[in-house]
Design a protein around this motif. Sequence first.
Motif, PDB file in Angstrom:
ATOM      1  N   ALA A 164       0.816  -1.220   0.000  1.00 50.60           N
ATOM      2  CA  ALA A 164       0.000   0.000   0.000  1.00 50.60           C
ATOM      3  C   ALA A 164       0.849   1.268   0.000  1.00 50.60           C
ATOM      4  CB  ALA A 164      -0.934   0.006   1.217  1.00 50.60           C
ATOM      5  N   ASP A 165       2.148   1.129   0.137  1.00 46.97           N
ATOM      6  CA  ASP A 165       3.043   2.283   0.272  1.00 46.97           C
ATOM      7  C   ASP A 165       3.370   2.872  -1.104  1.00 46.97           C
ATOM      8  OD1 ASP A 165       4.840   4.176   1.126  1.00 46.97           O
ATOM      9  OD2 ASP A 165       6.376   2.760   1.787  1.00 46.97           O
ATOM     10  N   ALA A 166       3.151   4.165  -1.256  1.00 47.64           N
ATOM     11  CA  ALA A 166       3.444   4.841  -2.527  1.00 47.64           C
ATOM     12  C   ALA A 166       4.922   5.178  -2.673  1.00 47.64           C
ATOM     13  CB  ALA A 166       2.630   6.132  -2.628  1.00 47.64           C
ATOM     14  N   SER A 167       5.644   5.284  -1.572  1.00 48.87           N
ATOM     15  CA  SER A 167       7.005   5.824  -1.631  1.00 48.87           C
ATOM     16  C   SER A 167       7.981   5.037  -2.502  1.00 48.87           C
ATOM     17  CB  SER A 167       7.568   5.985  -0.216  1.00 48.87           C
ATOM     18  OG  SER A 167       6.934   7.056   0.447  1.00 48.87           O
ATOM     19  N   PRO A 168       7.989   3.696  -2.484  1.00 47.38           N
ATOM     20  CA  PRO A 168       8.931   3.012  -3.384  1.00 47.38           C
ATOM     21  C   PRO A 168       8.751   3.408  -4.844  1.00 47.38           C
ATOM     22  CG  PRO A 168       8.016   1.463  -1.802  1.00 47.38           C
ATOM     23  CD  PRO A 168       7.239   2.736  -1.647  1.00 47.38           C
ATOM     24  N   TRP A 169       7.520   3.726  -5.224  1.00 43.55           N
ATOM     25  CA  TRP A 169       7.253   4.068  -6.619  1.00 43.55           C
ATOM     26  C   TRP A 169       7.778   5.448  -6.974  1.00 43.55           C
ATOM     27  CZ3 TRP A 169       6.145   0.130  -9.533  1.00 43.55           C
ATOM     28  CH2 TRP A 169       5.613  -1.013  -8.915  1.00 43.55           C
ATOM     29  N   VAL A 170       7.943   6.310  -5.972  1.00 38.45           N
ATOM     30  CA  VAL A 170       8.533   7.624  -6.222  1.00 38.45           C
ATOM     31  C   VAL A 170       9.956   7.453  -6.746  1.00 38.45           C
ATOM     32  CG1 VAL A 170       9.263   9.796  -5.152  1.00 38.45           C
ATOM     33  CG2 VAL A 170       7.095   8.723  -4.461  1.00 38.45           C
ATOM     34  N   TRP A 171      10.747   6.618  -6.063  1.00 35.90           N
ATOM     35  CA  TRP A 171      12.140   6.430  -6.477  1.00 35.90           C
ATOM     36  C   TRP A 171      12.274   5.489  -7.665  1.00 35.90           C
ATOM     37  CZ3 TRP A 171      10.999   8.183  -1.664  1.00 35.90           C
ATOM     38  CH2 TRP A 171      11.721   9.315  -1.249  1.00 35.90           C
ATOM     39  N   LEU A 172      11.326   4.577  -7.836  1.00 35.10           N
ATOM     40  CA  LEU A 172      11.327   3.757  -9.053  1.00 35.10           C
ATOM     41  C   LEU A 172      11.079   4.641 -10.275  1.00 35.10           C
ATOM     42  CD1 LEU A 172       9.452   0.591  -7.764  1.00 35.10           C
ATOM     43  CD2 LEU A 172      11.787   0.638  -8.696  1.00 35.10           C
ATOM     44  N   LEU A 173      10.267   5.680 -10.114  1.00 36.74           N
ATOM     45  CA  LEU A 173      10.057   6.631 -11.204  1.00 36.74           C
ATOM     46  C   LEU A 173      11.297   7.488 -11.431  1.00 36.74           C
ATOM     47  CD1 LEU A 173       6.371   7.601 -10.441  1.00 36.74           C
ATOM     48  CD2 LEU A 173       7.215   6.802 -12.663  1.00 36.74           C
ATOM     49  N   GLN A 174      12.014   7.799 -10.369  1.00 41.55           N
ATOM     50  CA  GLN A 174      13.225   8.598 -10.523  1.00 41.55           C
ATOM     51  C   GLN A 174      14.316   7.836 -11.268  1.00 41.55           C
ATOM     52  OE1 GLN A 174      14.547  10.578  -6.972  1.00 41.55           O
ATOM     53  NE2 GLN A 174      16.522  11.122  -7.848  1.00 41.55           N
TER      54      GLN A 174
END
Length: 310
Positions: free
Chosen positions: A129-139
Amino acid sequence: MALDITYGRPELLAVRTAARGGDWPGLMDAITAGVSDDEDRSDRVEVAVQTLIGRWKAVVPAQFEQYIASLGADATAYLLRGALEVERAWLLRGGALARYTRSEQMSSFHHGLHCAQELLQASAALAPADASPWVWLLQLARGLEIGPERTGEHREELAKRSPYHFRGHYQAVMSVTPHWGYSAAFTAQCAREWTDGHPIGSPTHALIHIANFERWRRDNTGTPLRKDVDALERTRQASTRMNLASCERPGEILAHNYAAAWFSVIGDRKSARPHLALMRGRVTRWPWNDVGANPMAVYRVHRLRAALGI
């Protein structure tokens, strides 16, 4: 005034203090205790990573590595370590164009991003449910050149968990800009599609400003930007959809910095003025660093030009 990624917020100051002091249990507590939402979690990790990079550069402190390893399969530990590996990879690569970057630098860069990808995917699996890993995967998407389709899929995963997450959407749109080989029209299309239906007051509407700013930086083909009536009108509409009464959280601050910078570089001082006023000196490195070498000095010049004084 000085650049300060904590913006004086107590929760971010606690993260920075622990990271600077090498208080690893304290750092983990500062990242996890009392988190209000997905953006708060990502902001804390961002401050931790930037502080670690500022203190130790590309070196990973041995005690930090040992502490993270001692936590075992922990979603936050993987997230923090993966986000740090993303920033280390970019630091090792350097800021030069690829043709001017040594092969060993590129090798270290890609190796670091692949390591980061594994860690972030592990974090996402442990905390679905955590959005944060996807922030850095997008980076890291642009560094690994995963292409627009997979970048869009990563953005969708972020949006499923946090539909209006500004830092994540910022990384998404920055991964499809002319700097990375995409047309300005494609960047603008993504910005429009990714903000379609977002509520009034969401900082994500600044993606329109970001797309145009990147077009100003990198793409001089087609209609000159200052004469593109449609593009100019879209940015003015985007401003009206942003929250022009508040600018307190890091995502809002970054969004208003981009809006202010965009209107400033095209000479629309009237439209820049409300964004500059809301910033109250809370300057972000980007986008001002793309206008001049000293972000604070560039900001001050444009603030004076908008008749707001220092």
